[in-house]
Design a protein around this motif. Structure first.
Motif, short mmCIF file in Angstrom:
data_model
loop_
_atom_site.label_atom_id
_atom_site.label_comp_id
_atom_site.label_asym_id
_atom_site.label_seq_id
_atom_site.Cartn_x
_atom_site.Cartn_y
_atom_site.Cartn_z
N ALA A 1 -5.32 -0.81 10.43
CA ALA A 1 -3.97 -0.34 10.11
C ALA A 1 -3.79 -0.18 8.61
O ALA A 1 -3.31 0.85 8.12
CB ALA A 1 -2.93 -1.31 10.68
N LEU A 2 -4.22 -1.19 7.85
CA LEU A 2 -4.04 -1.14 6.39
C LEU A 2 -4.85 0.00 5.78
O LEU A 2 -4.35 0.72 4.91
CB LEU A 2 -4.44 -2.48 5.76
CG LEU A 2 -3.53 -3.68 6.10
CD1 LEU A 2 -4.10 -4.96 5.49
CD2 LEU A 2 -2.10 -3.45 5.63
N GLU B 1 0.98 3.14 12.42
CA GLU B 1 0.05 2.14 11.90
C GLU B 1 0.73 0.79 11.67
O GLU B 1 0.11 -0.26 11.82
CB GLU B 1 -0.63 2.65 10.62
CG GLU B 1 -1.41 3.95 10.79
CD GLU B 1 -2.50 3.88 11.87
OE1 GLU B 1 -3.04 2.77 12.10
OE2 GLU B 1 -2.79 4.92 12.49
N LEU C 1 0.83 -1.22 0.00
CA LEU C 1 0.00 0.00 0.00
C LEU C 1 0.86 1.25 0.00
O LEU C 1 0.53 2.25 -0.63
CB LEU C 1 -0.91 0.01 1.24
CG LEU C 1 -2.02 -1.04 1.27
CD1 LEU C 1 -2.71 -1.04 2.64
CD2 LEU C 1 -3.05 -0.77 0.17
N ALA D 1 -5.31 10.62 8.78
CA ALA D 1 -6.15 9.59 9.40
C ALA D 1 -5.40 8.92 10.54
O ALA D 1 -4.16 8.98 10.61
CB ALA D 1 -6.55 8.55 8.35
N VAL D 2 -6.14 8.28 11.42
CA VAL D 2 -5.55 7.56 12.54
C VAL D 2 -6.45 6.37 12.86
O VAL D 2 -7.66 6.45 12.69
CB VAL D 2 -5.38 8.50 13.77
CG1 VAL D 2 -6.75 8.96 14.30
CG2 VAL D 2 -4.58 7.84 14.87
N LEU E 1 -3.60 7.60 4.40
CA LEU E 1 -2.46 8.52 4.49
C LEU E 1 -1.76 8.62 3.14
O LEU E 1 -1.39 9.72 2.69
CB LEU E 1 -1.48 8.03 5.58
CG LEU E 1 -2.00 8.14 7.03
CD1 LEU E 1 -1.13 7.33 7.99
CD2 LEU E 1 -2.05 9.60 7.47
N THR F 1 -5.82 2.76 7.23
CA THR F 1 -5.23 4.05 7.62
C THR F 1 -3.98 4.33 6.79
O THR F 1 -3.75 5.46 6.34
CB THR F 1 -4.92 4.05 9.13
OG1 THR F 1 -6.11 3.74 9.84
CG2 THR F 1 -4.40 5.41 9.57
N ILE F 2 -3.18 3.30 6.56
CA ILE F 2 -2.00 3.46 5.70
C ILE F 2 -2.43 3.89 4.29
O ILE F 2 -1.84 4.80 3.70
CB ILE F 2 -1.18 2.14 5.66
CG1 ILE F 2 -0.46 1.95 7.01
CG2 ILE F 2 -0.18 2.14 4.51
CD1 ILE F 2 0.14 0.56 7.21
N ALA F 3 -3.49 3.27 3.77
CA ALA F 3 -4.00 3.63 2.43
C ALA F 3 -4.53 5.06 2.40
O ALA F 3 -4.32 5.79 1.42
CB ALA F 3 -5.07 2.64 2.00
#
Lengths: 410, 410
Positions: B79-80, A65, A57, B92-93, B86, B82-84
């Motif tokens: 987590a995934l 994260e 990603l 995002a958090v 950002l 939020t990573i996407a």
């Protein structure tokens, strides 16, 4: 009858069958009457699987994260091991990093442990339960999930053992102890029954990757008795002792080596006090660790400057050094990408001045050229061409009397 | 400009590509100026993968530990995603159930939500962040990890929306709204723009599995505007409204059905007041849900007693009923394993008494025999042989004017 902390790494819990085997081992320890905390890593492969998804990603994914993501690996293992323990008739309960209040600083992916509260664990002990704890993870003061970095489960185990004043912290791994050297290189290598804390630090830092060096430092700081054992094979393992070395200590306890070194020399730099900083600053800023530094004055106001880096950093370090060479007007930059470091380690060494001489003679008699030498109170390290590594290690192992007596098969 | 809660189920976040698509959709909503909370499920397949491992160790694994295990699924997704987000330039958090303080009772694997604290979410809103929340999971008063049971992420989303007094709770799924009936059975089925809360409860409880019934009840209790939309297709979806039905409401809004029914009859039981309890107690104790109960007095001091169960429970229910038959001296136990329930649902029905008559006539004209009938203010249900299900549903769909106008392809 005491408190035992056992830590099982990713390989030891890598399959359901292995998790069941761990449960049986914990059951035995419990049957001896001990209170037991089990600290576990993620099942082998799991952390890499999670990281790969995140990197797909975003190659530069948020470290906060990433910690949320990878900390699930240990959480899966604590649940599975607790289920296996209950099935095996051992009363047990799992705890995540936050449930046991493993408090860390906020350095995501490489957090440092600040405090471990043991009230929750003690309450479970009183209820007769084995406590299965997630290694590697904690929470910062704002309740963010943190991780201690790769291998951090060892550190978690030592921290829990220190907080509980445990009788022993047992690190189960895929080797059955600390060896005089790597048995893959020297078949005659022997398992050490004990090793001093200082020797263990040298062995670990020199590539004998049995324990994470941070966990050894941590154990030393809090005087936690640490034992390395195999998950797969019965045995006493190796105890890391914090006692003064006895007069009978062997002169050399082990031969450590590190294969992945590279060596860089910048020749003809101005021989001025600030030159080392000028050369090394850009290297350090690029996040490259530097080892074994030698500055050699030539007498004409010029000097040669040599250091080693990890082989993976060799190209980048060479580029940076070429820039520095232009800036300071150096003559040239030379390098050798295929260097290995070999060290003899032993607390008995400091009052046996002949040890280093013996080492050089042994290597010389095998026609192995030494590029560089560095010494400390408990070790002597030399750089040699990588191709001579096996030959050199075997010769030293024999010369210092470390070869095992021929044994019957068990 | 308001607060929007969006919930994405396992299929919507089932691959990294889909997670990126969800991030784009969230980005659009954010660009409209809304504060957004995203509630996510585990990636499809993940929960089953985790459960399979646990069941391999112990078919009857500890429910506490199962919750520790399966709650990792949603943690991976937050987590995934939020990573996407950002990566897509949306600040995002992520928050786990404990970080957002989703408090539940202690019924592991089917916990009920007691309270949601919104301070943490509000603080992230103030900092301009989208908040990505793990559905399905919470903590009990002793900080044990709990889960809400399958489909619980919908309930999490509604609870968060209620606590935040959100303007809308959007449930993204693999269908683009609530239909007049299952389009796989009736190709002419139409998407409803709105449906009343009561109708939605009936549709959901009768097998139109768009939303988990608990989440609909929860939304009704707290007056949360709920909208069902597709993750994969643009559109307005279906809004579940809490307003009184207008006079212009259609008489029948939809045809619901449930394929997996089985029917059991115990004949010639004593016609005494306690007999229903005597018959149903062992069934209930075995955890079998009973539906559509009819007791029919024969006039000779005997009665017939009929009820339906889920087809999966048919064998077990038959065994239990045979035991009861011996105990109470019943004449016989009969059953039919291949029964379906078809219902017409509509809030306009109560003041149109001819609706039930029309239903019976339509089924009769197709020669479909009705084994049993039950009615409420907003629905009429009949049991028919499963083989007539498609025929009956299509005939009713047409007869009640629900077939879509022929449309051009979009």
């Amino acid at each position: 009858m005491g408190v035992i902390v056992q830590k099982y790494g990713g390989t030891s819990v890598g399959t359901l069958e292995r998790i069941e085997a761990v449960a049986e081992r914990v059951k035995k320890t419990r049957a001896q009457g001990h209170d037991v905390v089990v600290v576990v890593s993620a099942m082998s492969g799991e952390t890499n699987r999670l990281i790969a998804m995140a990197k797909d990603l975003d190659a530069d994914a948020s470290r906060r994260e990433m910690d949320v993501l990878v900390s699930t690996g240990e959480q899966v293992t604590i649940a599975l091991l607790t289920i296996a323990l209950l099935k095996a008739g051992v009363d047990a309960v799992s705890m995540t990093g936050d449930q046991m209040r493993m408090k860390t600083d906020s350095s995501h992916s490489k957090a440092r442990i600040l405090d471990v509260e043991t009230d929750n664990i003690q309450n479970h002990f009183k209820a007769g339960k084995v406590v299965v704890v997630a290694g590697f993870q904690g929470r910062d003061e704002n309740n963010n999930i943190t991780t201690l970095g790769r291998g951090g489960s060892d550190t978690s185990a030592v921290a829990v053992a220190a907080a509980l004043k445990a009788d022993e912290c047992q690190i189960y791994t895929d080797v059955d102890g600390v060896y005089t050297t790597d048995p893959r290189v020297v078949p005659q290598a022997r398992r050490l029954e004990t090793i001093t804390f200082e020797e263990m630090l040298e062995m670990a830092s020199l590539g004998a990757k049995v324990l994470q060096i941070r966990s050894v430092e941590f154990a030393g700081k809090y005087n936690v008795p640490l034992r390395v054992l195999s998950s797969f094979k019965e045995g006493e393992g190796t105890l890391i002792s914090y006692e003064e070395a006895s007069m009978e200590s062997p002169v050399v306890s082990g031969i450590a080596f590190n294969r992945d070194e590279a060596r860089l020399t910048i020749s003809g730099v101005p021989d001025i006090p600030s030159i080392a900083a000028q050369i090394l600053s850009p290297i350090g800023e690029a996040g490259i660790d530097v080892d074994m530094i030698v500055q050699n004055t030539l007498g004409d106001g010029k000097a040669d400057f040599t250091f080693t880096v990890h082989r993976d950093d060799y190209r980048r370090a060479t580029e940076l050094l070429n820039q520095v060479a232009q800036e300071v007007g150096a003559r040239e930059v030379q390098g050798n990408e295929f260097i290995a470091k070999v060290s003899i380690v032993g607390v008995g060494m400091w009052n046996h001045p002949g040890v280093a001489k013996t080492m050089f003679e042994v290597l010389g008699s095998e026609n192995i050229n030494m590029h560089q030498i560095s010494t400390s109170e408990i070790k002597v390290s030399v750089l040699i061409d990588e191709k001579y590594l096996e030959l050199g290690v075997r010769a030293l192992h024999t010369a210092f009397g470390l070869d095992a007596e021929p044994q019957e098969e068990k």
